[in-house]
Enzyme design. Structure first.
Site, mmCIF file in Angstrom:
data_model
loop_
_atom_site.group_PDB
_atom_site.id
_atom_site.type_symbol
_atom_site.label_atom_id
_atom_site.label_comp_id
_atom_site.label_asym_id
_atom_site.label_seq_id
_atom_site.Cartn_x
_atom_site.Cartn_y
_atom_site.Cartn_z
ATOM 1 N N HIS A 109 0.845 -1.256 0.045
ATOM 2 C CA HIS A 109 -0.138 -0.103 0.083
ATOM 3 C C HIS A 109 0.833 1.234 -0.025
ATOM 4 O O HIS A 109 0.521 2.404 0.619
ATOM 5 C CB HIS A 109 -0.835 -0.157 1.227
ATOM 6 N N HIS A 183 -10.118 1.822 0.535
ATOM 7 C CA HIS A 183 -9.718 0.803 1.335
ATOM 8 C C HIS A 183 -10.909 0.819 2.437
ATOM 9 O O HIS A 183 -10.561 0.343 3.598
ATOM 10 C CB HIS A 183 -8.333 1.036 1.994
ATOM 11 N N GLU A 318 -11.967 -4.078 -2.576
ATOM 12 C CA GLU A 318 -11.182 -2.963 -3.152
ATOM 13 C C GLU A 318 -10.858 -3.515 -4.570
ATOM 14 O O GLU A 318 -9.923 -3.999 -5.063
ATOM 15 C CB GLU A 318 -9.671 -3.137 -2.467
#
Length: 353
Positions: A109, A183, A318
């Site tokens: 991420h 997210h 996601e």
């Protein structure tokens, strides 16, 4: 449509003030977003009895977000999901990123200070039927190890049809890799209602990308048939969870694009029978990461009103490009070159059944 803007504090070392934006449509649905990390902090959705519930996990103030969280409602970038050993190569140049996911030693991420840790500029677009918040920033060349100055705009909108819009645009002055997602963790019973195991889920995905023990794709593309990832028909999450090791689901599934609405493909439908709430996910992205939140109990997370989020208190859908795509030539490309525009869109539509 209504919009309220509140001062929400400051982040040390960042000059832009943090704001919280409250958007409300003519059906009573309310979305709250902050320009810190483009975080969706709250999403109130009506049930079939008319009662509103907040269906995303999150906090009520900035200090809690600054204290740490597992990407509750935030943008993940510059590259969402994982990159093997934090390394990728473009045109012979090797880029070494942080390997910040402790259990797997992979890049996750965007690193320990990814896009979720910055205060973004904002602009407001008010339409007759919708309000969009356009968040923007420049990720400079070298930030978190990535190459290229990347200009990013993340637009989050609410319309009068109970749809939340997540749109991404980016341009660069040097070839780079990009994968951007929202997210949010969802629980259609309400964020403080326990496990999502009682939800029914249908994923319009016939194939998935299996991973190794470090959660990195092996490069294979396999059918979901006969696995705990087969949600091709509406299935109780608890049923398939029982088929997975440790009851954990955190997998990338490929959207089959069999059902489309214009440029969007139908990716997922989540249903909570007791409340009647349905969340339909439509996207231009090629895949969706279904994470059932089984790792939430690894740390004590106390959300709004002090409610403790245990394992599977919320789930993520996601929409994204595949994990480790920079190192998998046969995966859809995540490369962005100067002169090109990265653009992806997702809609979360809320209805009742």
């Amino acid at each position: 449509m209504e919009l309220i803007i509140e001062d929400w504090g400051m982040v040390e070392g960042q000059p832009i003030p943090v704001k919280r934006f409250s958007l409300k449509n003519n059906q009573g649905m309310q979305l709250q977003v902050t320009n810190y990390g483009c975080i969706v902090t709250s999403l109130e959705v009506p049930a079939k009895d008319g009662q509103l519930a907040d269906v995303v996990l999150g906090y009520e103030n900035l200090d809690k977000y600054l204290g740490g969280h597992p990407f509750f409602g935030a943008i993940a970038g510059r590259y969402a999901n994982r990159i093997k050993d934090g390394r990728y190569e473009l045109d012979g140049e090797v880029f070494q990123l942080e390997t910040n996911e402790l259990p797997t030693s992979q890049h996750l991420h965007g690193g320990s200070k990814g896009f979720d840790k910055y205060v973004w500029n904002y602009a407001i677009e008010q339409q007759d039927d919708a309000i969009y918040l356009h968040f923007s920033r420049v990720s400079p060349d070298g930030e978190s190890g990535y190459g290229g100055n990347l200009l990013v705009t993340h637009s989050i909108g609410l319309d009068n049809h109970n749809q939340v819009h997540y749109n991404f645009k980016a341009t660069t002055d040097k070839s780079t890799v990009v994968n951007l997602v929202n997210h949010s963790y969802y629980n259609l019973a309400g964020h403080d209602s326990g496990s999502i195991d009682g939800h029914e889920l249908q994923l319009h995905c016939d194939y998935y990308t299996p991973v190794d023990q470090q959660s990195i794709p092996t490069g294979e593309i396999l059918s979901v048939k006969g696995t705990g990832l087969d949600f091709t028909q509406p299935t109780l999450i608890a049923t398939n969870r029982a088929m997975m090791a440790d009851g954990g689901i955190d997998h990338n599934l490929i959207v089959n694009r069999k059902v489309t609405e214009g440029e969007y493909a139908l990716a997922a439908e989540l249903y909570h029978p007791e409340s009647g709430r349905v969340m339909t996910v439509l996207t231009t992205q090629p895949a969706v990461q279904f994470y059932n939140g089984f790792k939430l109990s690894n740390k004590p997370w106390f959300g709004r009103n002090g409610y403790k989020y245990e394992a599977c208190a919320g789930m993520c859908l996601e929409t994204q490009h595949y994990p480790d795509s920079p190192n998998q030539a046969h995966f859809p490309s995540v490369r962005l070159n100067p002169g090109q525009v990265f653009e992806e869109k997702t809609i979360h539509r809320f209805t009742l059944r």
